[in-house]
Design a protein around this motif. Sequence first.
Motif, mmCIF file in Angstrom:
data_model
loop_
_atom_site.group_PDB
_atom_site.id
_atom_site.type_symbol
_atom_site.label_atom_id
_atom_site.label_comp_id
_atom_site.label_asym_id
_atom_site.label_seq_id
_atom_site.Cartn_x
_atom_site.Cartn_y
_atom_site.Cartn_z
ATOM 1 N N SER A 69 -16.714 4.928 1.759
ATOM 2 C CA SER A 69 -15.835 5.286 3.082
ATOM 3 C C SER A 69 -15.059 3.509 2.796
ATOM 4 O O SER A 69 -13.911 3.849 3.401
ATOM 5 C CB SER A 69 -15.582 6.476 3.564
ATOM 6 N N TYR A 74 -13.040 6.717 -1.889
ATOM 7 C CA TYR A 74 -12.879 8.238 -1.013
ATOM 8 C C TYR A 74 -13.285 9.674 -1.931
ATOM 9 O O TYR A 74 -14.231 10.835 -0.873
ATOM 10 C CB TYR A 74 -11.768 8.544 -0.720
ATOM 11 N N VAL A 101 -12.311 9.978 6.536
ATOM 12 C CA VAL A 101 -12.346 9.777 5.383
ATOM 13 C C VAL A 101 -10.916 10.309 4.995
ATOM 14 O O VAL A 101 -9.613 9.900 4.128
ATOM 15 C CB VAL A 101 -12.875 10.546 4.636
ATOM 16 N N SER A 105 -7.508 8.150 3.989
ATOM 17 C CA SER A 105 -6.507 8.204 2.991
ATOM 18 C C SER A 105 -4.876 9.384 3.077
ATOM 19 O O SER A 105 -5.268 9.911 1.690
ATOM 20 C CB SER A 105 -7.931 9.251 1.904
#
Length: 404
Positions: A69, A74, A101, A105
């Motif tokens: 991560s 990801y 994560v 993202s």
Amino acid sequence: MKFLYYSFFLFFISAAVLGQEINADAVMSEAKREVEKGSYDKALSLLEPLRAKFPEDEDIKIYIGRIYSWKKDYKTAEKILLPMADKANPNPEALTAVINVYYWSEQFEKCIFYCDKYLELDPKNADVLLIKAGCLERLNRDKEALTVLEKAYAVDNSNSKITGLQTLIGHKTKNAVAFSYLNISTSNPGQQPQHYGYVEYSHKFSKSALVGRANIGNAYNDTQMLFEADYYQTFAKRNYLYVNAGVSTGETIFPIAKAGIEYYFAPQKRFDYSLGLKYMHFNTTDVTLLTGQVGYRTGNYTLAYRPYYDTANELFSHVLSVQNTNEDTERIIRLELQYGNVPYLYLYNNFIEPLKAYRIGLQYQHRIGSSFFIRPVFLYEYEEYSPEKYRNRFNAQVILTKRF
């Protein structure tokens, strides 16, 4: 002999196992050092054999997932971490890693889902509550975000990230209402106190704002009203134009009509400036004030100087201020030193003589929750009300504001 044989055998087996454990700890320590240096691939090359040797060790897998991560890989991080986060009794560390994560993202809906899953285990975790509120804010679900932030603040009221997010959400609101009361009293000699108040409504547009205000004043055994409007037009982050206009129902407490304009600009990083004028029409005369400001900002402090020049009476007045601002909490503490006929808020009349006045003022703004503000203001004057004759003058005001 058999006893000695088995004893030696068990000793060597134990030593071997212990060696493996020590070796695993050493590898983890070395991998963490590589991560600190930003060498993520090298850290992974150290850890992958360790994961193969101890496939059931969740601590190793979670740390590997975190490294992916941090690398912004990801999908790989998700693949490693989800089995530990989705099982019947989820690993809390795996949950926090998955939350990061999805937050990093920008998969905010999934992030909220795993925040809720973690909060079932630990409902008072301020860090997870803050991340959930941040996801809700990014999805423009601001009311839900503020509710979550209140829970986080109840757990940790010293976390500046919580108050900072509350401020960010507050700045997105479009409307505000404010109420004010001002009392002016004198002593040695004293006179009948004067009372002023106003109610105002403001609305923000994308790059401008409009304010409507109704003022009422009771002084000199009379009551009058002043209706005015303010307009702000933003050109850049710290460059904007301010325009004011108003009319009153009387001729003495307030000007019959008034107008003002001032342009604020910041051509340098720490300095900002303004230039403007104020015009007031009274029954017997007109008053024009030329004004401006130069300010210097350092950290949370702003030092500013503002002069006023009354063109009709050829009088100079001066204001020197020091202000401390906490942007996260929107708290303001302001000290002012004034000399001359400085207009106090909207109050300025045509009974102007070249008399001396010395003032010191203090004001404080405090935010309650995320949208309610209280701002007390106190200004003490030592004024020359007649040549060579002085008296004390006290201005006490409170302003309440609610934005929505």
